[in-house]
Design a protein around this motif. Structure first.
Motif, PDB file in Angstrom:
ATOM      1  N   UNK A 162       0.838  -1.207   0.000  1.00 25.38           N
ATOM      2  CA  UNK A 162       0.000   0.000   0.000  1.00 25.38           C
ATOM      3  C   UNK A 162       0.867   1.249   0.000  1.00 25.38           C
ATOM      4  N   UNK A 163       0.729   2.066  -1.030  1.00 27.22           N
ATOM      5  CA  UNK A 163       1.538   3.273  -1.203  1.00 27.22           C
ATOM      6  C   UNK A 163       0.653   4.506  -1.110  1.00 27.22           C
ATOM      7  N   UNK A 164       0.665   5.146   0.051  1.00 27.30           N
ATOM      8  CA  UNK A 164      -0.199   6.304   0.253  1.00 27.30           C
ATOM      9  C   UNK A 164       0.276   7.527  -0.522  1.00 27.30           C
ATOM     10  N   UNK A 165       1.519   7.502  -1.023  1.00 22.02           N
ATOM     11  CA  UNK A 165       2.028   8.681  -1.730  1.00 22.02           C
ATOM     12  C   UNK A 165       1.432   8.855  -3.115  1.00 22.02           C
ATOM     13  N   UNK A 166       0.779   7.825  -3.652  1.00 26.46           N
ATOM     14  CA  UNK A 166       0.218   7.943  -5.000  1.00 26.46           C
ATOM     15  C   UNK A 166      -1.309   7.938  -4.994  1.00 26.46           C
ATOM     16  N   UNK A 167      -1.921   7.984  -3.820  1.00 29.68           N
ATOM     17  CA  UNK A 167      -3.377   7.986  -3.766  1.00 29.68           C
ATOM     18  C   UNK A 167      -3.923   9.301  -4.331  1.00 29.68           C
ATOM     19  N   UNK A 168      -4.871   9.248  -5.292  1.00 25.61           N
ATOM     20  CA  UNK A 168      -5.392  10.470  -5.923  1.00 25.61           C
ATOM     21  C   UNK A 168      -6.034  11.416  -4.912  1.00 25.61           C
ATOM     22  N   UNK A 169      -5.711  12.680  -5.065  1.00 23.10           N
ATOM     23  CA  UNK A 169      -6.301  13.748  -4.259  1.00 23.10           C
ATOM     24  C   UNK A 169      -6.064  13.572  -2.763  1.00 23.10           C
ATOM     25  N   UNK A 170      -5.040  12.795  -2.397  1.00 23.54           N
ATOM     26  CA  UNK A 170      -4.726  12.614  -0.990  1.00 23.54           C
ATOM     27  C   UNK A 170      -5.748  11.806  -0.224  1.00 23.54           C
ATOM     28  N   UNK A 171      -6.627  11.080  -0.939  1.00 28.21           N
ATOM     29  CA  UNK A 171      -7.653  10.250  -0.281  1.00 28.21           C
ATOM     30  C   UNK A 171      -7.008   8.930   0.138  1.00 28.21           C
ATOM     31  N   UNK A 172      -6.749   8.782   1.455  1.00 28.89           N
ATOM     32  CA  UNK A 172      -5.993   7.650   1.964  1.00 28.89           C
ATOM     33  C   UNK A 172      -6.898   6.544   2.499  1.00 28.89           C
ATOM     34  N   UNK A 173      -6.379   5.346   2.475  1.00 30.12           N
ATOM     35  CA  UNK A 173      -7.082   4.188   3.028  1.00 30.12           C
ATOM     36  C   UNK A 173      -7.177   4.331   4.542  1.00 30.12           C
ATOM     37  N   UNK A 174      -8.349   4.019   5.092  1.00 32.42           N
ATOM     38  CA  UNK A 174      -8.501   4.087   6.542  1.00 32.42           C
ATOM     39  C   UNK A 174      -9.340   2.923   7.056  1.00 32.42           C
ATOM     40  N   UNK A 175      -9.493   2.889   8.370  1.00 27.78           N
ATOM     41  CA  UNK A 175     -10.212   1.805   9.029  1.00 27.78           C
ATOM     42  C   UNK A 175     -11.648   1.684   8.529  1.00 27.78           C
ATOM     43  N   UNK A 176     -12.313   2.810   8.306  1.00 32.83           N
ATOM     44  CA  UNK A 176     -13.709   2.765   7.895  1.00 32.83           C
ATOM     45  C   UNK A 176     -13.871   2.082   6.540  1.00 32.83           C
ATOM     46  N   UNK A 177     -12.936   2.329   5.610  1.00 31.76           N
ATOM     47  CA  UNK A 177     -13.002   1.670   4.299  1.00 31.76           C
ATOM     48  C   UNK A 177     -12.948   0.155   4.456  1.00 31.76           C
ATOM     49  N   UNK A 178     -12.061  -0.313   5.301  1.00 28.57           N
ATOM     50  CA  UNK A 178     -11.886  -1.749   5.495  1.00 28.57           C
ATOM     51  C   UNK A 178     -13.039  -2.356   6.285  1.00 28.57           C
ATOM     52  N   UNK A 179     -13.555  -1.610   7.254  1.00 28.78           N
ATOM     53  CA  UNK A 179     -14.689  -2.119   8.037  1.00 28.78           C
ATOM     54  C   UNK A 179     -15.915  -2.327   7.160  1.00 28.78           C
ATOM     55  N   UNK A 180     -16.157  -1.395   6.243  1.00 24.62           N
ATOM     56  CA  UNK A 180     -17.344  -1.500   5.390  1.00 24.62           C
ATOM     57  C   UNK A 180     -17.288  -2.747   4.524  1.00 24.62           C
TER      58      UNK A 180
END
Length: 585
Positions: A162-180
């Motif tokens: 997982x490379x947070x430096x290339x996520x578009x518009x600074x939208x980063x992966x977080x706990x809520x994404x994974x929980x859903x």
């Protein structure tokens, strides 16, 4: 008499002697004709390679016409006429069809143990190495993996890259994404730096990370905005307890994972791999697989300084520094700081973008007080074994230099086999210190491709363009190595070489052209100079009589092709001690 009748420790010297003076010379030294006839069998080649460029990387950078191998060692390299004097009716002759032979590549730093685990994890590298272009594609890849593997509820799902430096518009992966997506499974998505991970709620609960969990010194726990609840990303010292709890492999998984890992390394042309940050339980697993005969290439491990006492209790110092079943404990690993792309590397000036949790005037932190680093290095020096330091930011490199001056106060310029791993943001004055104290930098030139844009944003253009200053280091008289840090980035030695020679970013920009090196220098940084890093220059790194027959056959010559196509050269075959361990389909 054959080579197999000679004790293994004496074979390199005997092969080199015979190759140098020939059987007639031995007879002239007073041997009987019968003895000379017996020695002729020793000089017989098992395999001869010819019909392509053979890059010996010896002191004269000789390109040989032919190469002879016997008993897992180089018997001769030179002209076809000279080498073919070792041919017998039993010799296998391999015509290279214009392909190129190089010494086997020596991995100067990666995380070998992780390769044993990757078969059961999700690849989330960003394109082109994987599908992780944004949060939606990451979640989709995780869901696809869980569906295809029929992962039951309650079982952890693990991923890497997982490379947070290339996520578009600074939208980063977080706990809520994974929980859903995974309300019934703990999920751990390891950061590309290998210094952290994003966890969902069940994983955070499993690892005991809660709202009232204090962030340890040198660590990062990103909190949900406006709350103290962890939002998924944990880094550095906060991540270490999670890293240590990676589920153990079963005995069958150890063997299967080892074989898969060795094929992965061999497919990249690597004949010696590094496990660069080893806990005791990992070392024990690697030893079990080695003792079971699962190793096809050499593996060198570096236990963490925090595990040294436990490691010594199980592996006495007398067992270090020597291969047993292709496994060697090479020295000790000391980690001083984090990753620059994760904004946890330690600098003398602030990040332009603040800290990973929004800290102002953030410079990163050392992982331990300077006094503790000093004591740790002194302990290693007293053991008399090599040491590798993880240092990325210039403040961390300053810390290494200070620790060395403390621990080596009696004679700081004496060679002690110290390697500065990554050494990304080395300043020019620090190169002078490396020269004075005989500290070897092992650079990470691939950052000019994978993370240049992040470094420019975080550190500014001038500092970002000077990362991994191979040119200045070589010009100063150092013999640096170069590495992939896999699985932080994919294991691809030709791409690594291409990056050091061209220094082109993912966006296509030129990054620090003044630090480009030649293809020959790049090859040495992954062969003969890497052998020196392990103290194995007498047996590896170049194709000279008496050295191990560790070879890689390439479908192009990196020294003669257009530098921009070096990355397209394919590994056709990898040979370890004269035996093929990988052949491309």
């Amino acid at each position: 008499m054959s080579i197999s009748d000679v004790p293994e420790l004496l074979r390199p010297a005997l092969i080199a002697l015979v190759a140098t003076i020939g059987t007639a010379g031995l007879t002239a030294c007073g041997q009987t004709q019968e003895a000379a006839t017996g020695e002729a069998a020793v000089a017989a080649a098992e395999v001869i390679y010819h019909g392509g460029d053979i890059l010996t990387l010896d002191d004269d950078d000789t390109i040989a016409e032919a190469l002879a191998v016997a008993g897992g060692r180089i018997l001769a390299a030179g002209t076809e006429d000279a080498v073919f004097t070792h041919r017998t009716d039993a010799t296998t002759v391999v015509h290279l069809q214009g392909r190129t032979v190089s010494p086997g590549f020596i991995d100067s730093h990666s995380h070998y143990f992780n390769a044993l685990l990757l078969a059961d994890q999700v690849n989330l590298y960003p394109p082109p190495a994987g599908p992780g272009a944004d949060v939606d594609s990451i979640v989709a890849a995780l869901e696809r993996f869980a569906r295809e593997r029929e992962i039951p509820a309650g079982q952890m799902i693990m991923a890497y890259g997982y490379d947070d430096t290339v996520m578009p518009d600074g939208r980063l992966l977080n706990r809520d994404d994974l929980d859903a997506a995974f309300p019934d499974n703990p999920v751990r998505v390891d950061h590309i730096s290998m210094h952290g991970a994003v966890l969902n709620s069940l994983a955070l609960e499993q690892y005991g990370i809660e709202a009232d969990t204090e962030t340890p010194p040198g660590g990062v726990i990103v909190r949900k905005p406006g709350t103290s609840e962890p939002w998924g990303l944990i880094m550095e010292t906060a991540f270490l307890p999670v890293f240590e709890q990676t589920p153990p492999l079963t005995p069958d998984e150890e063997i299967a994972g080892t074989r898969a890992a060795h094929r992965m390394y061999a497919a990249a042309g690597i004949t010696t791999a590094q496990e660069g940050a080893t806990h005791l339980h990992q070392l024990e697993a690697i030893r079990r697989a080695a003792d079971a005969g699962a190793h096809s290439i050499d593996v060198v491990v570096f236990p963490f300084i925090t595990d040294v006492d436990k490691t010594l209790a199980e592996f006495p110092i007398e067992q270090w520094g020597e291969y047993r079943n292709r496994l060697k404990i090479g020295g000790v690993k000391i980690t001083i700081d984090g990753s620059p792309q994760g904004r946890t590397a330690a600098f003398t000036t602030p990040y332009l973008t603040g800290g990973p949790s929004g800290e102002d005037s953030w410079k990163g932190e050392l992982f331990a007080p300077q006094e503790a680093i000093n004591r740790g290095l002194k302990k290693v020096y007293e053991l008399g074994v090599p040491v590798t330091f993880h240092v990325n930011g210039d403040a961390a490199i300053d810390s290494l230099i200070v620790a060395h001056e403390f621990a080596a106060a009696d004679d700081p310029s004496r060679y002690r086999n110290v390697t500065a791993i990554h050494a990304q943001f080395t300043r020019r004055d620090q190169i002078d210190a490396f020269v004075e104290y005989q500290i070897r930098p092992s650079f990470y030139a691939l950052h000019t491709y994978y993370f240049a844009e992040a470094h420019i944003e975080n550190r500014g253009t001038e500092q970002a363009h000077y990362i991994s200053p191979l040119r200045d280091a070589i010009d100063a008289g150092l013999r640096p190595t170069n590495h992939t840090d896999a699985p932080v980035v994919p294991l691809d030695q030709m791409f690594m070489l291409w990056s050091a020679v061209n220094r082109i970013s993912r966006a296509g920009d030129e990054i620090g052209l003044g630090q480009r090196i030649t293809p020959l220098e790049g090859l040495k940084a992954m062969t003969v100079w890497a052998a020196e890093q392990y103290g194995e220059q007498g047996s590896k790194g170049s194709l000279e009589p008496g050295k191990a027959a560790d070879l890689v056959i390439l479908d192009g010559n990196p020294m003669t092709v257009d530098p921009m196509v070096i990355k397209d050269i394919r590994v056709i075959e990898t040979i370890k001690d004269g035996r093929t361990v990988f052949r491309a389909e």
